[in-house]
Scaffold this active site. Sequence first.
Site, PDB file in Angstrom:
ATOM      1  N   ALA A  37       0.863  -1.191   0.000  1.00  0.00           N
ATOM      2  CA  ALA A  37       0.000   0.000   0.000  1.00  0.00           C
ATOM      3  C   ALA A  37       0.898   1.238   0.000  1.00  0.00           C
ATOM      4  O   ALA A  37       0.770   2.139   0.839  1.00  0.00           O
ATOM      5  CB  ALA A  37      -0.953   0.000   1.195  1.00  0.00           C
ATOM      6  N   LEU A  38       1.818   1.238  -0.931  1.00  0.00           N
ATOM      7  CA  LEU A  38       2.867   2.267  -0.953  1.00  0.00           C
ATOM      8  C   LEU A  38       2.280   3.656  -1.194  1.00  0.00           C
ATOM      9  O   LEU A  38       1.309   3.823  -1.935  1.00  0.00           O
ATOM     10  CB  LEU A  38       3.891   1.927  -2.042  1.00  0.00           C
ATOM     11  CG  LEU A  38       4.589   0.568  -1.892  1.00  0.00           C
ATOM     12  CD1 LEU A  38       5.611   0.359  -3.010  1.00  0.00           C
ATOM     13  CD2 LEU A  38       5.273   0.425  -0.532  1.00  0.00           C
ATOM     14  N   HIS A  42       6.640   6.147   1.605  1.00  0.00           N
ATOM     15  CA  HIS A  42       7.524   5.027   1.242  1.00  0.00           C
ATOM     16  C   HIS A  42       8.450   5.452   0.105  1.00  0.00           C
ATOM     17  O   HIS A  42       9.631   5.112   0.104  1.00  0.00           O
ATOM     18  CB  HIS A  42       6.714   3.832   0.727  1.00  0.00           C
ATOM     19  CG  HIS A  42       5.842   3.176   1.745  1.00  0.00           C
ATOM     20  ND1 HIS A  42       4.474   3.215   1.690  1.00  0.00           N
ATOM     21  CD2 HIS A  42       6.149   2.442   2.839  1.00  0.00           C
ATOM     22  CE1 HIS A  42       3.970   2.527   2.701  1.00  0.00           C
ATOM     23  NE2 HIS A  42       4.959   2.051   3.422  1.00  0.00           N
ATOM     24  N   ASP A  83       7.440   5.750  12.496  1.00  0.00           N
ATOM     25  CA  ASP A  83       7.472   4.667  13.481  1.00  0.00           C
ATOM     26  C   ASP A  83       8.797   4.782  14.237  1.00  0.00           C
ATOM     27  O   ASP A  83       9.672   3.916  14.120  1.00  0.00           O
ATOM     28  CB  ASP A  83       7.354   3.319  12.764  1.00  0.00           C
ATOM     29  CG  ASP A  83       6.025   3.208  12.037  1.00  0.00           C
ATOM     30  OD1 ASP A  83       4.992   3.170  12.712  1.00  0.00           O
ATOM     31  OD2 ASP A  83       6.029   3.210  10.794  1.00  0.00           O
ATOM     32  N   ARG A 137       2.095  10.759   6.692  1.00  0.00           N
ATOM     33  CA  ARG A 137       1.660   9.811   5.655  1.00  0.00           C
ATOM     34  C   ARG A 137       1.686   8.385   6.192  1.00  0.00           C
ATOM     35  O   ARG A 137       2.644   7.986   6.844  1.00  0.00           O
ATOM     36  CB  ARG A 137       2.558   9.908   4.422  1.00  0.00           C
ATOM     37  CG  ARG A 137       2.371  11.210   3.693  1.00  0.00           C
ATOM     38  CD  ARG A 137       2.783  11.113   2.244  1.00  0.00           C
ATOM     39  NE  ARG A 137       2.719  12.433   1.638  1.00  0.00           N
ATOM     40  CZ  ARG A 137       1.651  12.940   1.042  1.00  0.00           C
ATOM     41  NH1 ARG A 137       0.540  12.234   0.959  1.00  0.00           N
ATOM     42  NH2 ARG A 137       1.673  14.160   0.531  1.00  0.00           N
ATOM     43  N   ARG A 186      -2.668   3.658   6.376  1.00  0.00           N
ATOM     44  CA  ARG A 186      -3.973   3.674   7.066  1.00  0.00           C
ATOM     45  C   ARG A 186      -4.796   4.918   6.720  1.00  0.00           C
ATOM     46  O   ARG A 186      -6.014   4.897   6.867  1.00  0.00           O
ATOM     47  CB  ARG A 186      -3.771   3.616   8.578  1.00  0.00           C
ATOM     48  CG  ARG A 186      -3.317   2.257   9.053  1.00  0.00           C
ATOM     49  CD  ARG A 186      -3.391   2.167  10.567  1.00  0.00           C
ATOM     50  NE  ARG A 186      -3.129   0.809  11.008  1.00  0.00           N
ATOM     51  CZ  ARG A 186      -1.930   0.319  11.242  1.00  0.00           C
ATOM     52  NH1 ARG A 186      -0.877   1.083  11.094  1.00  0.00           N
ATOM     53  NH2 ARG A 186      -1.768  -0.937  11.631  1.00  0.00           N
TER      54      ARG A 186
HETATM   55  O1  PAF Z   1       6.955  -0.273   9.186  1.00  0.00           O
HETATM   56  C1  PAF Z   1       6.451  -1.240   8.566  1.00  0.00           C
HETATM   57  O2  PAF Z   1       5.851  -1.094   7.492  1.00  0.00           O
HETATM   58  C2  PAF Z   1       6.569  -2.629   9.151  1.00  0.00           C
HETATM   59  O3  PAF Z   1       6.504  -2.601  10.540  1.00  0.00           O
HETATM   60  C3  PAF Z   1       7.839  -3.381   8.679  1.00  0.00           C
HETATM   61  C4  PAF Z   1       9.094  -2.686   9.137  1.00  0.00           C
HETATM   62  C5  PAF Z   1       7.827  -3.478   7.158  1.00  0.00           C
HETATM   63  C6  PAF Z   1       7.835  -4.792   9.261  1.00  0.00           C
HETATM   64  O4  PAF Z   1       6.718  -5.518   8.863  1.00  0.00           O
END
Ligand code: PAF
Length: 281
Positions: free
Chosen positions: A32-33, A37, A152, A186, A189
């Site tokens: 779901a880029l 990303h 994150d 971004r 979700r």
């Molecule tokens: O941040 C994410 O998209 C996920 O936690 C990861 C690092 C790809 C691990 O599944």
Amino acid sequence: MLVIHNKKELQKVLQSKVNKNCTIGFVPTMGALHTGHLSLIKRAFSQNEVTVVSIFINPTQFDNKEDLEKYPTDLRNDIDLLQTVSDAIIIFAPSALEIYNGDIASKKFNFNGLEKVMEGEFRTGHFNGVATIVELLLLAVNPTHAYFGEKDFQQLQIIKKLVELKKFPFKIIGCPIERETNGLARSSRNERLSKSTREEAGFIFKTLNSAKSKFGIENAKSITDWVASEFAKSKLFELEYFQIADASTLTPILKKQKNIKYRAFIAVYAEGIRLIDNIAL
Ligand code: PAF
């Protein structure tokens, strides 16, 4: 564009590059880029001779079955987006059985408390799942550099700790948060939010910025109470936590001290969708 589903095949392709001393940049994703990303992927692509992007929705990091079931997927669209960066990018899209060697379960980790606070407190087992899959992916790709977003931030600190504890040679690179025009961080979700709530969700970053301006003038408790009172007035957004913490240990703080970097972290529900964000103070 090369889309590989099998570890052995990936390793065969990458070995030929390693033999030519190529650096390998790796961006793990759950698909779901979005442009967040893409900024990581562009950075990996500009800093390495080979770029690998993994697309795998990791079941073991979801503590909520509905969240996993509703996680957006669109491999065709992801491939099209990656092609806008370069069709030399290698996509690794394994099945769960393939990447987990037949046993789809988390290992247990101890990250000196980094895993216990905030996301760790509210999402049971989440970081065991993240660390398990990131370790498996890093070992499958064997990159020189791996790129993770600061949205994150707690995950990023945990992955750095994982690499340190395991003495892996991979360099972990944190990349700044990408935001929508209203400031909303971004995230895949965001697609699940209604148009009007997505527009209103700039409120989260606005509140983080106000908390930042209060930092140093007011203590952490009074800022935390103020954030809670702002969210209590909102009908759309429900606050799960707001926390000011030491940016390296993630321990909550009460008072600002010299020579320590701080960050404010937030988790919010909107229309049943969980959104997180953070800001350097
Ligand atoms: O941040 C994410 O998209 C996920 O936690 C990861 C690092 C790809 C691990 O599944």
